[in-house]
Design an enzyme around this catalytic site. Structure first.
Site, mmCIF file in Angstrom:
data_model
loop_
_atom_site.group_PDB
_atom_site.id
_atom_site.type_symbol
_atom_site.label_atom_id
_atom_site.label_comp_id
_atom_site.label_asym_id
_atom_site.label_seq_id
_atom_site.Cartn_x
_atom_site.Cartn_y
_atom_site.Cartn_z
ATOM 1 N N ASP A 165 0.541 -1.482 -0.100
ATOM 2 C CA ASP A 165 -0.230 0.045 0.040
ATOM 3 C C ASP A 165 1.115 1.485 0.395
ATOM 4 O OD1 ASP A 165 1.305 -0.278 2.578
ATOM 5 O OD2 ASP A 165 -1.253 -0.186 3.848
ATOM 6 N N GLY A 166 2.382 1.072 0.454
ATOM 7 C CA GLY A 166 3.135 2.317 0.073
ATOM 8 C C GLY A 166 3.410 2.785 1.531
ATOM 9 N N ARG A 216 14.149 25.811 4.698
ATOM 10 C CA ARG A 216 14.143 27.351 3.573
ATOM 11 C C ARG A 216 12.572 27.368 4.232
ATOM 12 N NH1 ARG A 216 16.166 26.055 -2.122
ATOM 13 N NH2 ARG A 216 15.551 24.359 -1.224
ATOM 14 N N GLN A 217 10.879 26.486 4.728
ATOM 15 C CA GLN A 217 9.986 27.147 4.968
ATOM 16 C C GLN A 217 10.059 27.332 6.248
ATOM 17 O OE1 GLN A 217 6.783 24.543 3.750
ATOM 18 N NE2 GLN A 217 8.629 23.842 2.075
ATOM 19 N N ASP A 233 24.712 36.349 -2.488
ATOM 20 C CA ASP A 233 24.471 37.148 -1.616
ATOM 21 C C ASP A 233 25.238 37.731 -0.160
ATOM 22 O OD1 ASP A 233 23.098 35.807 0.398
ATOM 23 O OD2 ASP A 233 21.971 35.015 -1.071
ATOM 24 N N LYS A 281 22.082 42.713 -6.425
ATOM 25 C CA LYS A 281 20.940 42.308 -7.623
ATOM 26 C C LYS A 281 21.227 43.962 -8.265
ATOM 27 C CE LYS A 281 18.899 37.691 -6.957
ATOM 28 N NZ LYS A 281 17.741 37.337 -6.603
ATOM 29 N N ASP A 299 27.466 28.073 -2.066
ATOM 30 C CA ASP A 299 26.106 28.737 -0.597
ATOM 31 C C ASP A 299 25.850 26.928 -0.341
ATOM 32 O OD1 ASP A 299 24.399 29.965 -0.151
ATOM 33 O OD2 ASP A 299 23.513 29.999 -2.607
#
EC number: 2.7.6.1
Length: 286
Positions: free
Chosen positions: A33-34, A89-90, A160, A184, A211
């Site tokens: 079923d995963g 990042r959230q 940045d 930028k 980065d």
């Protein structure tokens, strides 16, 4: 015992060798079923260090299962090492009714561990979301190791100003060259955005764009394109977390990157250096 998640088997083995701790052999299964099942049938000990990068939803579930499994097997002390923390990042809500996903994940992990070790999280503030002590391992210096010894007047560039620290760390470890970051500039008439190094010239110099993470490669490939247009000699892309989703590698190579260098926080073809020594040091203080 060192207990690896399925996406961190090489790193866990390197950490076991670095620390002299035994390496467990978990099993990773999936039902029709995963649903997944991660277990530690050979675990034997009172202390467990679960090493599991969380680069997908499945690996988050697997991490929670491994934490619970070692407790069931008798571990009374559990350390959770998350080499790459997905959802970092959230770290804030982006609209009404939206979650702070990094906080939700951190709280879930905190329920079954005594401490957490992270490697160069995208936002250090995510450490505050955990309900247990958190140690941050800075592994950026290892990115200098695979770079050519003959870099020509090297320039270490951050995407940045906020990422200049990581570029400086790699520069210091390499021991030569300069550091700078991209700025930028928006054209008032056309609205077009131009990306360029803030200060240093790049002509005939070897440039290392540094980065913490390369995800889709769009931002870095844009920066690399500027460097090649300005006659940089060779361009290297270096990151702690080589997510490299979808066609990121093709983007970077198409933009003119000579080589992509990453660590084993996310195990990819470019993961040519290990963060195991930095993690071993962090575990001593955790």
């Amino acid at each position: 015992m060192i207990v690896p998640g399925s996406s961190s088997q090489l790193l866990a083995a390197a950490l076991a060798e670095e620390t002299g701790r035994p390496l467990a052999t978990p099993t990773y299964d999936r039902f029709p079923d995963g649903e997944g099942l991660a277990a530690v049938p050979d675990f034997d000990g009172e202390s467990a260090t679960v090493v599991a990068t969380t680069d997908s939803d499945a690996t988050w579930v697997e991490l929670l299962q491994l934490q619970d499994a070692v407790r069931e097997a008798g571990a009374t002390d559990v350390t959770t090492v998350i080499p790459y923390m997905g959802y970092a990042r959230q770290d804030r809500s982006f609209g009404d009714g939206e979650p702070v996903s990094a906080r939700a994940m951190a709280r879930a992990v905190s329920t079954a561990t005594d401490r957490v070790v992270l490697v160069n999280p995208h936002e250090r503030a995510v450490t505050e979301f955990y309900d247990v002590p958190v140690t941050v391992a800075d592994a950026a210096a290892v990115l200098a190791d695979p770079l050519p010894a003959d870099l020509a007047d090297p320039l270490f560039l951050a995407p940045d100003a906020g990422a200049i620290d990581i570029a400086e760390t790699v520069h210091d470890a390499y021991g030569a060259g300069d550091t700078d970051y991209f700025e930028k500039h928006r054209d008032r008439d056309t609205g077009d955005v131009e990306v360029s190094p803030s200060d240093a010239s790049v002509g005939d110099r070897d440039v290392v764009v540094v980065d913490d993470i390369v995800a889709t490669g769009s931002t870095m490939s844009e920066a690399v394109g500027v460097l090649t247009d300005r006659d940089a000699a060779r361009v290297f892309a270096a990151c702690v977390h080589p997510m490299l989703a979808a066609n990121a590698v093709t983007k970077l190579r198409g933009a003119g990157v000579d080589r992509i260098v990453g660590s084993d926080t996310i195990e990819r073809g470019c993961s040519v250096v290990s963060v195991a020594p930095a993690l071993a040091d962090a575990l001593k203080s955790a």
